[in-house]
Design an enzyme around this catalytic site. Sequence first.
Site, mmCIF file in Angstrom:
data_model
loop_
_atom_site.group_PDB
_atom_site.id
_atom_site.type_symbol
_atom_site.label_atom_id
_atom_site.label_comp_id
_atom_site.label_asym_id
_atom_site.label_seq_id
_atom_site.Cartn_x
_atom_site.Cartn_y
_atom_site.Cartn_z
ATOM 1 N N CYS A 112 -5.585 37.383 -19.498
ATOM 2 C CA CYS A 112 -5.266 37.737 -18.114
ATOM 3 C C CYS A 112 -3.900 38.413 -17.972
ATOM 4 C CB CYS A 112 -5.339 36.503 -17.219
ATOM 5 S SG CYS A 112 -6.956 35.726 -17.287
ATOM 6 N N HIS A 248 -1.202 37.102 -10.865
ATOM 7 C CA HIS A 248 -2.568 37.077 -11.396
ATOM 8 C C HIS A 248 -3.418 36.193 -10.482
ATOM 9 C CE1 HIS A 248 -6.025 36.516 -13.796
ATOM 10 N NE2 HIS A 248 -5.714 35.304 -14.218
ATOM 11 N N ASN A 278 -11.518 35.577 -10.518
ATOM 12 C CA ASN A 278 -10.514 35.871 -11.539
ATOM 13 C C ASN A 278 -11.029 37.025 -12.405
ATOM 14 O OD1 ASN A 278 -8.926 35.966 -13.825
ATOM 15 N ND2 ASN A 278 -8.832 33.745 -14.108
#
Length: 321
Positions: A112, A248, A278
């Site tokens: 990520c 994030h 996500n």
Amino acid sequence: MYSRITGTGSYLPEKVVTNADLEKTVDTTDEWIRARTGIERRHIAADDQCTSDLAVHAARLAMTAAGVQPEDIDLIVVGTTSPDLVFPNVGCLVQERLGIRGCPAFSIEAACSGFIYALTTADRFVVTGQAKCALVIGAETLSRIVDWSDRSTCVIFGDGSGAVVIQPSEEPGIISCHLGADGRYKDLLCTPSGPSKKPTADQPRDPFITMKGNEVFKVAVKTLESIVRKTLAENNMDGSEIDWLIPHQANNRIIQALSKRLKMPIEKVILTVQEQGNTSAASVPLALDVAVRDGRGQRGDLLLLGAFGGGFTWGSVLLRY
Ligand code: COA
């Protein structure tokens, strides 16, 4: 010499999977997913769409916003952990599709944090004069490595892409970049097998994401807080000077906890997790593009981008947009 973002773009696949859709396939509820993650829906790539397809859409939009042509691009860096193929890397696939010739093109795998790693790398190329017009992308089809029968992970992830063009500038631009990693946490969020790791009796082949959610949660909050504090401290800045925090988009609860610990009002945080889930390396450039296009992110604003992901990896970029 600095680098500066001259254009942003993003793309979400057409197909939307809502929490209600997931209620039909795994033992979960819309209420549980919203309460624990803040996620309401996520976009999932069509069967014939790969990560490079998503990346190309976002790249075209970023290039249009920057007013640059394929022949202007002299570097392509893609953050992704779900490449179309082992090789050629997604950067090369994007290069070919966009008709760009000869420039370096590569992918960075940092889960990520991939886009933050990619942007930091591209910034170094521009600042040292090795690139004059870099295309930096975060793109993922994590849906391909999600076990859709595992309720603890399938509700979390989504597909998408975001891109920026960066070019040299005498004024910042990108002010500072900070990267970190700690491989001791490798087992908390991972795919237990991959192209090189052979299955064994006690570890059969399992290409899907596994996650110790609770433990990841705690480290994510602490690490994101510490990277933001470090970035502010090293630039002699206070959180109140930041116009937009773009973290994030892992989980609304992680972001809420971060905003509380940093005493940064949630109104100053760009939130897209509800609509997108996500999207791993795509989440920061997606959120940046959303903020730019809806008018919240204005030229001259001070933005703090931060990410955390499997590895563990983490990073931040402080920039004046
Ligand atoms: N629907 C319903 N129940 C679920 C569920 C789902 N989708 N997923 C897990 N559960 C259950 C568990 O089985 C457990 O049941 P039990 O108590 O009977 O064993 C219960 O919910 C609590 O599980 P737990 O894992 O402790 O929940 P949690 O509050 O930690 O929330 C996450 C789970 C995954 C949402 C949370 O830990 C999280 O967000 N972690 C960070 C993940 C992340 O951001 N990863 C990416 C980082 S880049």
